[in-house]
Design a protein around this motif. Structure first.
Motif, PDB file in Angstrom:
ATOM      1  N   GLY A  79       0.795  -1.222   0.000  1.00 17.61           N
ATOM      2  CA  GLY A  79       0.000   0.000   0.000  1.00 17.61           C
ATOM      3  C   GLY A  79       0.830   1.276   0.000  1.00 17.61           C
ATOM      4  N   LEU A  80       2.113   1.149  -0.354  1.00 22.01           N
ATOM      5  CA  LEU A  80       2.999   2.303  -0.399  1.00 22.01           C
ATOM      6  C   LEU A  80       2.995   2.928  -1.793  1.00 22.01           C
ATOM      7  CD1 LEU A  80       6.110   0.802   1.449  1.00 22.01           C
ATOM      8  CD2 LEU A  80       4.333   2.276   2.405  1.00 22.01           C
ATOM      9  N   THR A  81       3.222   4.221  -1.849  1.00 19.10           N
ATOM     10  CA  THR A  81       3.386   4.910  -3.116  1.00 19.10           C
ATOM     11  C   THR A  81       4.803   4.648  -3.619  1.00 19.10           C
ATOM     12  OG1 THR A  81       1.871   6.664  -2.434  1.00 19.10           O
ATOM     13  CG2 THR A  81       3.412   7.192  -4.215  1.00 19.10           C
ATOM     14  N   ALA A  82       4.924   4.313  -4.890  1.00 16.73           N
ATOM     15  CA  ALA A  82       6.242   4.135  -5.513  1.00 16.73           C
ATOM     16  C   ALA A  82       6.498   5.345  -6.404  1.00 16.73           C
ATOM     17  CB  ALA A  82       6.289   2.854  -6.326  1.00 16.73           C
ATOM     18  N   VAL A  83       7.596   6.023  -6.156  1.00 15.15           N
ATOM     19  CA  VAL A  83       7.970   7.202  -6.928  1.00 15.15           C
ATOM     20  C   VAL A  83       9.229   6.873  -7.712  1.00 15.15           C
ATOM     21  CG1 VAL A  83       8.691   9.615  -6.781  1.00 15.15           C
ATOM     22  CG2 VAL A  83       7.019   8.721  -5.147  1.00 15.15           C
TER      23      VAL A  83
END
Length: 106
Positions: A79-83
């Motif tokens: 559920g983490l944002t990947a940048v």
């Protein structure tokens, strides 16, 4: 920093002391963190942790597109944002990073 502005910050990019205890940093500041340099440490593992919201992946430092895909998938699974980010790329390299980002993190 004025506490009234902290809510406008999505995350802080790998603040030094947060590696030891991201929950404490988030609790003390009200700002979640994003792992960046930590991703390249030999003992780094993707884990859901309170106070961690995102990961910043630098493909040219990661080493391969397959590894980047693995990191994006691991981040998303938690559920983490990947940048997708750059390190020292030229305009040509930045264009390719934009394409990778559009492909892997639409």
């Amino acid at each position: 920093m004025d506490p009234d502005y902290r809510a406008r910050i999505a995350f802080h990019d790998d603040p030094g002391r947060a590696r030891d205890d991201p929950r404490a940093f988030a609790r003390e500041t009200g700002i979640d963190i994003a792992w960046d340099e930590s991703l390249r440490e030999a003992d780094f593992t993707f884990e859901a942790e309170e106070g961690v919201r995102a990961v910043v992946i630098k493909p040219t430092l990661t080493g391969s597109l397959d590894k980047v895909r693995e990191q994006v998938a691991a981040a998303h699974a938690l559920g983490l944002t990947a940048v997708i980010s750059s390190s020292i790329e030229s305009s040509l390299g930045l264009t390719q990073l934009a394409r990778i980002s559009a492909l892997l993190t639409p």
